[in-house]
Structures are given as C-alpha cells and as structure tokens.
Motif scaffolding. Structure first.
Motif, PDB file in Angstrom:
ATOM      1  N   THR A  28      11.697  13.704  27.717  1.00 27.14           N
ATOM      2  CA  THR A  28      10.062  14.048  27.791  1.00 27.14           C
ATOM      3  C   THR A  28       9.866  13.776  29.268  1.00 27.14           C
ATOM      4  O   THR A  28      10.253  13.059  30.068  1.00 27.14           O
ATOM      5  CB  THR A  28       9.267  12.824  26.970  1.00 27.14           C
TER       6      THR A  28
ATOM      7  N   THR B 103       6.216  12.989  31.525  1.00 26.11           N
ATOM      8  CA  THR B 103       4.953  12.692  31.459  1.00 26.11           C
ATOM      9  C   THR B 103       3.941  13.563  32.483  1.00 26.11           C
ATOM     10  O   THR B 103       4.575  13.899  33.456  1.00 26.11           O
ATOM     11  CB  THR B 103       4.573  11.228  31.979  1.00 26.11           C
TER      12      THR B 103
ATOM     13  N   ASP C  72       2.966  13.355  26.309  1.00 25.85           N
ATOM     14  CA  ASP C  72       4.264  12.536  26.269  1.00 25.85           C
ATOM     15  C   ASP C  72       4.499  11.861  24.876  1.00 25.85           C
ATOM     16  O   ASP C  72       3.999  10.993  24.298  1.00 25.85           O
ATOM     17  CB  ASP C  72       4.135  11.186  27.292  1.00 25.85           C
ATOM     18  N   ARG C  73       5.751  12.747  24.325  1.00 21.10           N
ATOM     19  CA  ARG C  73       6.176  12.332  22.894  1.00 21.10           C
ATOM     20  C   ARG C  73       6.461  11.201  22.883  1.00 21.10           C
ATOM     21  O   ARG C  73       6.498  10.699  21.716  1.00 21.10           O
ATOM     22  CB  ARG C  73       7.026  13.424  22.611  1.00 21.10           C
ATOM     23  N   SER C  74       7.192  10.373  23.656  1.00 21.60           N
ATOM     24  CA  SER C  74       7.679   9.081  23.483  1.00 21.60           C
ATOM     25  C   SER C  74       6.602   8.015  23.210  1.00 21.60           C
ATOM     26  O   SER C  74       6.898   6.974  22.255  1.00 21.60           O
ATOM     27  CB  SER C  74       8.408   8.556  24.670  1.00 21.60           C
ATOM     28  N   ILE C  75       5.305   8.437  23.394  1.00 19.73           N
ATOM     29  CA  ILE C  75       4.324   7.374  22.958  1.00 19.73           C
ATOM     30  C   ILE C  75       4.291   7.182  21.331  1.00 19.73           C
ATOM     31  O   ILE C  75       3.984   6.135  20.861  1.00 19.73           O
ATOM     32  CB  ILE C  75       3.086   7.785  23.677  1.00 19.73           C
ATOM     33  N   HIS C  76       4.318   8.255  20.555  1.00 17.75           N
ATOM     34  CA  HIS C  76       3.995   8.327  19.304  1.00 17.75           C
ATOM     35  C   HIS C  76       5.337   8.180  18.562  1.00 17.75           C
ATOM     36  O   HIS C  76       5.430   8.452  17.300  1.00 17.75           O
ATOM     37  CB  HIS C  76       3.262   9.319  18.708  1.00 17.75           C
ATOM     38  N   ARG C  77       6.433   8.367  19.206  1.00 23.84           N
ATOM     39  CA  ARG C  77       7.854   8.200  18.682  1.00 23.84           C
ATOM     40  C   ARG C  77       8.140   7.030  17.543  1.00 23.84           C
ATOM     41  O   ARG C  77       8.828   7.293  16.570  1.00 23.84           O
ATOM     42  CB  ARG C  77       8.895   8.215  19.618  1.00 23.84           C
ATOM     43  N   HIS C  78       7.361   5.779  17.785  1.00 23.92           N
ATOM     44  CA  HIS C  78       7.825   4.638  17.013  1.00 23.92           C
ATOM     45  C   HIS C  78       6.888   4.848  15.720  1.00 23.92           C
ATOM     46  O   HIS C  78       7.269   4.170  14.710  1.00 23.92           O
ATOM     47  CB  HIS C  78       7.404   3.598  17.828  1.00 23.92           C
TER      48      HIS C  78
END
Length: 58
Positions: free
Chosen positions: A2, A4, A22-28
C-alpha cells in the motif's frame, strides 16, 4: 503493497483522503464492520473543512 497519499489535495479532509487511499487502515476490520473513525467523522463532520458561505444571502 500500500502506498499512502503523501499530499492531500486542497479542500480535502486529510483523514478522509488517507482512509480512502491507504488500505492498511481498514485491513483489521471484519467484513461489513464499519471503521469507528470513519463513522465518527461522518456523524460529527469534517474538522478540517470549513463550509463555504453562499455568495449571496437570500
């Protein structure tokens, strides 16, 4: 991988821009689970954006 968004365009909310790109923010999050920060942001408004006043008052 990803990447940012480094620069938020003028007039855009930095938090919205980052959460959108930023896809990592919602990955969890689980499927169909809302992001608490995004929901709070939608309900309470964008703290970084000042609404524009109309050019003429009627």
């Amino acid at each position: 991988m990803t990447v940012t968004a480094k620069v938020t365009p003028p007039g855009q909310c930095p938090q919205c821009w980052q959460h959108a790109h930023d896809r990592s923010i919602h990955r969890h999050l689980r499927p169909r689970q809302d992001c608490p920060q995004c929901v709070d942001h939608m309900v309470n408004g964008h703290p970084y954006i000042v609404p524009k006043r109309p050019s003429r008052w009627f």
